[in-house]
Design a protein around this motif. Structure first.
Motif, PDB file in Angstrom:
ATOM      1  N   ARG A 197       0.839  -1.204   0.000  1.00 55.03           N
ATOM      2  CA  ARG A 197       0.000   0.000   0.000  1.00 55.03           C
ATOM      3  C   ARG A 197       0.876   1.257   0.000  1.00 55.03           C
ATOM      4  NH1 ARG A 197      -2.807  -2.636   4.048  1.00 55.03           N
ATOM      5  NH2 ARG A 197      -2.377  -0.986   5.583  1.00 55.03           N
ATOM      6  N   THR A 198       1.226   1.695  -1.176  1.00 53.18           N
ATOM      7  CA  THR A 198       1.990   2.932  -1.374  1.00 53.18           C
ATOM      8  C   THR A 198       1.335   3.689  -2.527  1.00 53.18           C
ATOM      9  OG1 THR A 198       3.494   1.994  -3.040  1.00 53.18           O
ATOM     10  CG2 THR A 198       4.097   1.686  -0.710  1.00 53.18           C
ATOM     11  N   ASN A 199       1.986   4.737  -2.987  1.00 51.74           N
ATOM     12  CA  ASN A 199       1.485   5.497  -4.137  1.00 51.74           C
ATOM     13  C   ASN A 199       1.999   4.953  -5.460  1.00 51.74           C
ATOM     14  OD1 ASN A 199      -0.075   7.398  -2.693  1.00 51.74           O
ATOM     15  ND2 ASN A 199       1.753   8.619  -2.238  1.00 51.74           N
ATOM     16  N   VAL A 200       2.492   3.714  -5.463  1.00 52.40           N
ATOM     17  CA  VAL A 200       3.099   3.172  -6.675  1.00 52.40           C
ATOM     18  C   VAL A 200       2.137   3.175  -7.851  1.00 52.40           C
ATOM     19  CG1 VAL A 200       2.545   0.764  -6.049  1.00 52.40           C
ATOM     20  CG2 VAL A 200       4.448   1.249  -7.624  1.00 52.40           C
ATOM     21  N   GLN A 223       0.955   7.474 -22.168  1.00 55.25           N
ATOM     22  CA  GLN A 223       1.623   8.689 -22.676  1.00 55.25           C
ATOM     23  C   GLN A 223       2.750   9.161 -21.753  1.00 55.25           C
ATOM     24  OE1 GLN A 223      -1.980   8.560 -22.466  1.00 55.25           O
ATOM     25  NE2 GLN A 223      -1.764   7.635 -24.505  1.00 55.25           N
ATOM     26  N   GLY A 224       3.026   8.418 -20.687  1.00 51.23           N
ATOM     27  CA  GLY A 224       4.110   8.785 -19.792  1.00 51.23           C
ATOM     28  C   GLY A 224       3.712   9.748 -18.699  1.00 51.23           C
ATOM     29  N   LYS A 225       2.405   9.930 -18.486  1.00 56.29           N
ATOM     30  CA  LYS A 225       1.908  10.778 -17.402  1.00 56.29           C
ATOM     31  C   LYS A 225       1.532   9.899 -16.213  1.00 56.29           C
ATOM     32  CE  LYS A 225       2.091  14.364 -20.140  1.00 56.29           C
ATOM     33  NZ  LYS A 225       3.134  15.400 -19.958  1.00 56.29           N
ATOM     34  N   ALA A 226       1.488  10.495 -15.020  1.00 49.55           N
ATOM     35  CA  ALA A 226       1.093   9.745 -13.836  1.00 49.55           C
ATOM     36  C   ALA A 226      -0.339   9.261 -13.972  1.00 49.55           C
ATOM     37  CB  ALA A 226       1.235  10.609 -12.587  1.00 49.55           C
ATOM     38  N   ALA A 227      -0.563   7.993 -13.677  1.00 48.20           N
ATOM     39  CA  ALA A 227      -1.894   7.411 -13.818  1.00 48.20           C
ATOM     40  C   ALA A 227      -2.898   8.095 -12.901  1.00 48.20           C
ATOM     41  CB  ALA A 227      -1.841   5.916 -13.520  1.00 48.20           C
ATOM     42  N   GLY A 228      -2.447   8.483 -11.695  1.00 52.52           N
ATOM     43  CA  GLY A 228      -3.283   9.283 -10.820  1.00 52.52           C
ATOM     44  C   GLY A 228      -4.340   8.542 -10.038  1.00 52.52           C
ATOM     45  N   MET A 229      -4.341   7.232 -10.079  1.00 50.14           N
ATOM     46  CA  MET A 229      -5.315   6.457  -9.310  1.00 50.14           C
ATOM     47  C   MET A 229      -4.681   5.163  -8.829  1.00 50.14           C
ATOM     48  SD  MET A 229      -7.838   4.914 -12.257  1.00 50.14           S
ATOM     49  CE  MET A 229      -8.009   6.475 -13.114  1.00 50.14           C
ATOM     50  N   SER A 230      -5.140   4.696  -7.689  1.00 45.41           N
ATOM     51  CA  SER A 230      -4.657   3.421  -7.171  1.00 45.41           C
ATOM     52  C   SER A 230      -5.519   2.302  -7.740  1.00 45.41           C
ATOM     53  CB  SER A 230      -4.685   3.426  -5.641  1.00 45.41           C
ATOM     54  OG  SER A 230      -3.968   2.308  -5.130  1.00 45.41           O
ATOM     55  N   ASP A 231      -5.300   1.081  -7.281  1.00 45.75           N
ATOM     56  CA  ASP A 231      -6.125  -0.042  -7.727  1.00 45.75           C
ATOM     57  C   ASP A 231      -6.376  -0.961  -6.538  1.00 45.75           C
ATOM     58  OD1 ASP A 231      -3.785  -1.819  -7.591  1.00 45.75           O
ATOM     59  OD2 ASP A 231      -3.189  -0.948  -9.498  1.00 45.75           O
ATOM     60  N   ASP A 232      -7.323  -1.846  -6.710  1.00 45.34           N
ATOM     61  CA  ASP A 232      -7.749  -2.704  -5.598  1.00 45.34           C
ATOM     62  C   ASP A 232      -6.617  -3.582  -5.089  1.00 45.34           C
ATOM     63  OD1 ASP A 232     -10.264  -1.619  -5.751  1.00 45.34           O
ATOM     64  OD2 ASP A 232     -11.125  -3.269  -6.922  1.00 45.34           O
ATOM     65  N   ASP A 233      -5.766  -4.074  -5.999  1.00 45.60           N
ATOM     66  CA  ASP A 233      -4.668  -4.945  -5.574  1.00 45.60           C
ATOM     67  C   ASP A 233      -3.724  -4.215  -4.629  1.00 45.60           C
ATOM     68  OD1 ASP A 233      -5.517  -7.182  -7.008  1.00 45.60           O
ATOM     69  OD2 ASP A 233      -4.476  -6.540  -8.826  1.00 45.60           O
ATOM     70  N   ILE A 234      -3.367  -2.989  -4.980  1.00 49.40           N
ATOM     71  CA  ILE A 234      -2.465  -2.205  -4.138  1.00 49.40           C
ATOM     72  C   ILE A 234      -3.141  -1.846  -2.816  1.00 49.40           C
ATOM     73  CG2 ILE A 234      -1.220  -0.023  -3.926  1.00 49.40           C
ATOM     74  CD1 ILE A 234       0.137  -2.022  -5.783  1.00 49.40           C
ATOM     75  N   GLU A 235      -4.386  -1.395  -2.885  1.00 47.12           N
ATOM     76  CA  GLU A 235      -5.089  -0.969  -1.671  1.00 47.12           C
ATOM     77  C   GLU A 235      -5.321  -2.130  -0.709  1.00 47.12           C
ATOM     78  OE1 GLU A 235      -5.600   2.181  -0.781  1.00 47.12           O
ATOM     79  OE2 GLU A 235      -4.464   2.598  -2.609  1.00 47.12           O
ATOM     80  N   GLY A 236      -5.369  -3.352  -1.234  1.00 41.87           N
ATOM     81  CA  GLY A 236      -5.554  -4.520  -0.384  1.00 41.87           C
ATOM     82  C   GLY A 236      -4.257  -5.180   0.039  1.00 41.87           C
ATOM     83  N   GLY A 237      -3.138  -4.550  -0.286  1.00 46.00           N
ATOM     84  CA  GLY A 237      -1.838  -5.162  -0.032  1.00 46.00           C
ATOM     85  C   GLY A 237      -1.303  -4.884   1.363  1.00 46.00           C
TER      86      GLY A 237
END
Length: 283
Positions: free
Chosen positions: A195-198, A206-220
């Motif tokens: 659970r980080t900002n990865v 396009q090489g820009k920050a995605a700007g959103m997390s995902d369920d896998d990361i949030e549940g880690g």
């Protein structure tokens, strides 16, 4: 096995120390009495981590903030000299800085792949090469890198990230063969979902920050739990530290024992992500 590490006597240089796993490692190592060098691009965030280290037992003379962009390869020799001037040695270089990706191959600009390799591979290689002569001179030291489960298996929406992390594993495994006989050590770290900002900082097509997390990361696993497990791995002398708590960790064994099953599982993950539109077949 590596020699068990006594962090109370270590000078530890951490890149990517401004947040996530790097910041958690710095805070916990401060409690253990390590002298710390904190590097990243964001100086203000590094100062915040430094203050947290001071609250956890470090003293002003044992925490050094050293801004560094891992893309600035020309600066690495000078930054290394600054660390040696401050502390006299480097016992552990922890190459932790990196960036992930969230985009399909067909949509991803080639420049994103270059960034994946420059940040995640060439940066750690260059800094390790800058530090290595000093470690050889002192006759001891450990060079570590934060790779990923994605450095062992191919994961959807991460073709560039997986390419980079596989390359990192190959380089540092090969480096181990060269410097191990000389008294130095290499440690590779393979986190799963932490659970980080990865995910938020991951690059899109396009090489820009995605700007959103995902369920896998949030549940880690939390970054603090991850840092604890990594430190315990160093103390135990593990040359490779796998850390995570989710089903992704089982892929490390499944890829070896039943690669076909691993491939099918990861394909299903790609479809479930919604990024892969599977055409409906007419019967």
């Amino acid at each position: 096995m590596n020699e068990p590490m006594d962090f109370s006597k270590c000078v530890v240089w951490i890149t990517g120390a401004s947040s996530g796993i790097g910041a958690a490692l710095a805070t916990q190592l401060a409690k253990r009495g390590s002298s710390l060098v904190l590097s990243a691009r964001d100086t203000s965030a590094l100062e915040s981590v430094r203050n947290e280290c001071l609250r956890n037992g470090a003293t002003p003379d044992t925490v050094m903030v050293l801004p560094l962009d891992v893309l600035d390869i020309d600066a690495m020799a000078d930054r290394t000299a600054e660390v040696v001037a401050q502390f006299g040695r480097i016992d552990l270089l922890l190459n932790n800085a990196g960036v992930s990706q969230r985009s399909t191959c067909v949509d991803t600009d080639l420049s994103v792949y270059r960034q994946m390799l420059d940040i995640n591979v060439l940066g750690p290689i260059a800094l390790s090469k800058a530090v290595l002569p000093m470690m050889l001179k002192q006759g001891s030291g450990t060079i570590a890198v934060t790779s990923s489960v994605a450095g062992k298996v191919g994961a959807p929406l991460r073709t560039g990230y997986c390419a980079a992390k596989h390359a990192v594993m190959g380089f540092f495994d090969a480096l181990r063969t060269e410097i191990g006989p000389l008294g130095l050590q290499v440690t590779t770290i393979t986190p799963g979902f932490i659970r980080t900002n990865v995910a938020r900082n991951a690059l899109n097509a396009q090489g820009k920050a995605a700007g959103m997390s995902d369920d896998d990361i949030e549940g880690g696993m939390s970054a603090d739990e991850c840092a604890t497990a990594i430190i315990e791995g160093f103390v135990a002398g593990l040359p490779e530290i796998a850390v995570g708590k989710g089903p992704e960790m089982a892929l490390l064994d499944l890829k070896r024992t039943d690669p076909e099953a691993a491939f099918r599982m990861l394909e299903e993950m790609a479809v479930k992500s919604g990024a892969i539109a599977v055409p409906h077949r007419q019967h």
